[in-house]
Enzyme design. Structure first.
Site, short mmCIF file in Angstrom:
data_model
loop_
_atom_site.label_atom_id
_atom_site.label_comp_id
_atom_site.label_asym_id
_atom_site.label_seq_id
_atom_site.Cartn_x
_atom_site.Cartn_y
_atom_site.Cartn_z
N GLU A 1 23.97 -0.33 -58.21
CA GLU A 1 24.73 -1.43 -58.81
C GLU A 1 26.07 -0.94 -59.38
O GLU A 1 27.09 -1.60 -59.24
CB GLU A 1 23.87 -2.08 -59.92
CG GLU A 1 24.59 -2.91 -60.96
CD GLU A 1 25.17 -4.21 -60.44
OE1 GLU A 1 24.77 -4.64 -59.34
OE2 GLU A 1 26.03 -4.79 -61.13
N ILE B 1 30.92 15.45 -60.19
CA ILE B 1 29.87 14.72 -60.93
C ILE B 1 29.42 13.49 -60.14
O ILE B 1 28.22 13.19 -60.05
CB ILE B 1 30.38 14.31 -62.33
CG1 ILE B 1 30.81 15.57 -63.10
CG2 ILE B 1 29.31 13.54 -63.08
CD1 ILE B 1 31.47 15.28 -64.45
N GLY B 2 30.36 12.77 -59.54
CA GLY B 2 30.01 11.59 -58.75
C GLY B 2 29.14 11.97 -57.57
O GLY B 2 28.12 11.31 -57.29
N TYR C 1 33.24 7.78 -50.53
CA TYR C 1 31.94 7.36 -49.99
C TYR C 1 31.84 7.69 -48.50
O TYR C 1 30.81 8.17 -48.02
CB TYR C 1 31.72 5.86 -50.20
CG TYR C 1 31.65 5.46 -51.66
CD1 TYR C 1 31.07 6.30 -52.62
CD2 TYR C 1 32.15 4.23 -52.10
CE1 TYR C 1 31.00 5.92 -53.95
CE2 TYR C 1 32.08 3.85 -53.43
CZ TYR C 1 31.51 4.70 -54.36
OH TYR C 1 31.44 4.32 -55.67
#
Lengths: 168, 168
Positions: free
Chosen positions: A91, A104-105, A139
């Site tokens: 979400e 971190i992501g 992504y």
């Protein structure tokens, strides 16, 4: 900084009820970043109930850098009819701007991909704002496909009520 | 046909385990319609487990016309961080082509809007394919907003595994 230093600085853990305050801060931070602050109505009480009440609607992972929470991922299970099995739906993911570029992501997404495998999820999906080019590049670089042919339909309180009370 | 005739011809009910076969038929019908048949891997066993097992991942409403199932809606609860509460997410809605124009789709969506109210859901959301203009017009006519700025990101089994097994 070496890879080992990063590993020692970074930790990821499941949130607990005592984290409700920091979760709300991160929600406000992501809303600011997405220029959607006017949409935030969550407060500590609604979050405590929806995340840690008797029927949790979502789970939260917190990322800490040198012991300080600097990012989070909020996720739940969704369902794909075509596969007939549940998936993992992200979400929200957010890293405080001062702590980007440290992996971190990616660490949060890797953590969720591992959960998806453990929980036998056929899909791992989320939405991205189409003006957020850095996020889309990130992504795609991790292996996600960005589908151009789906659009999000939304009803909020007023349209839900209007439809619910419409004539048969 | 008058409104009363429609009311008598149409019924909507929650699916039960004995409906798994008809649910699978409807999944194949919607996949054909969306030109995505190659993506269907669901079978009666996976559906029985995911919809009616100990931890149901979704719910199904069936629409019948004169006693015959002609459409369905598959839905589950999702979660909005901004509102801090759960919403109702429509995964699939489908009416067999021969039974369109009778108000069955609207009746299913109205049923779900009523569930959303009963269950205190702040949002009712779903995705639509952007080439499906009749569907988009229909949803807008019922009060839904179609958001152009979100895109769907997806990882499937191979990309999930690759990310899960990547180096820290």
């Amino acid at each position: 900084m070496s890879s080992n230093d990063c590993k020692e600085s970074l930790s990821i853990r499941q949130a607990t009820p005592s984290d409700v305050g920091v979760i709300l801060e991160l929600i406000h931070a992501i809303a600011d970043y997405e220029k959607l602050s006017h949409q935030v109505t969550a407060n500590e009480d609604t979050l405590r109930d929806s995340l840690f009440g008797p029927h949790p609607a979502a789970e939260v992972c917190l990322a800490s850098w040198q012991g300080v929470v600097v990012g989070y991922a909020v996720f739940f299970h969704h369902f794909s009819t075509f596969e007939g099995q549940r998936g993992l739906y992200l979400e929200d993911i957010f890293i405080q701007p001062d702590f980007r570029g440290k992996g971190i992501g990616k660490a949060l997404l890797r953590h969720l991909a591992r959960l998806a495998l453990e929980r036998d999820c056929a899909r791992f999906e989320w939405l991205v704002l189409d003006w957020n080019q850095p996020a889309m590049d990130f992504y795609r670089g991790l292996g996600a496909e960005i589908l151009d042919d789906w659009k999000l339909c939304r009803m909020t309180a007023s349209s839900i009520q209007k439809l619910a009370h419409s004539e048969d």
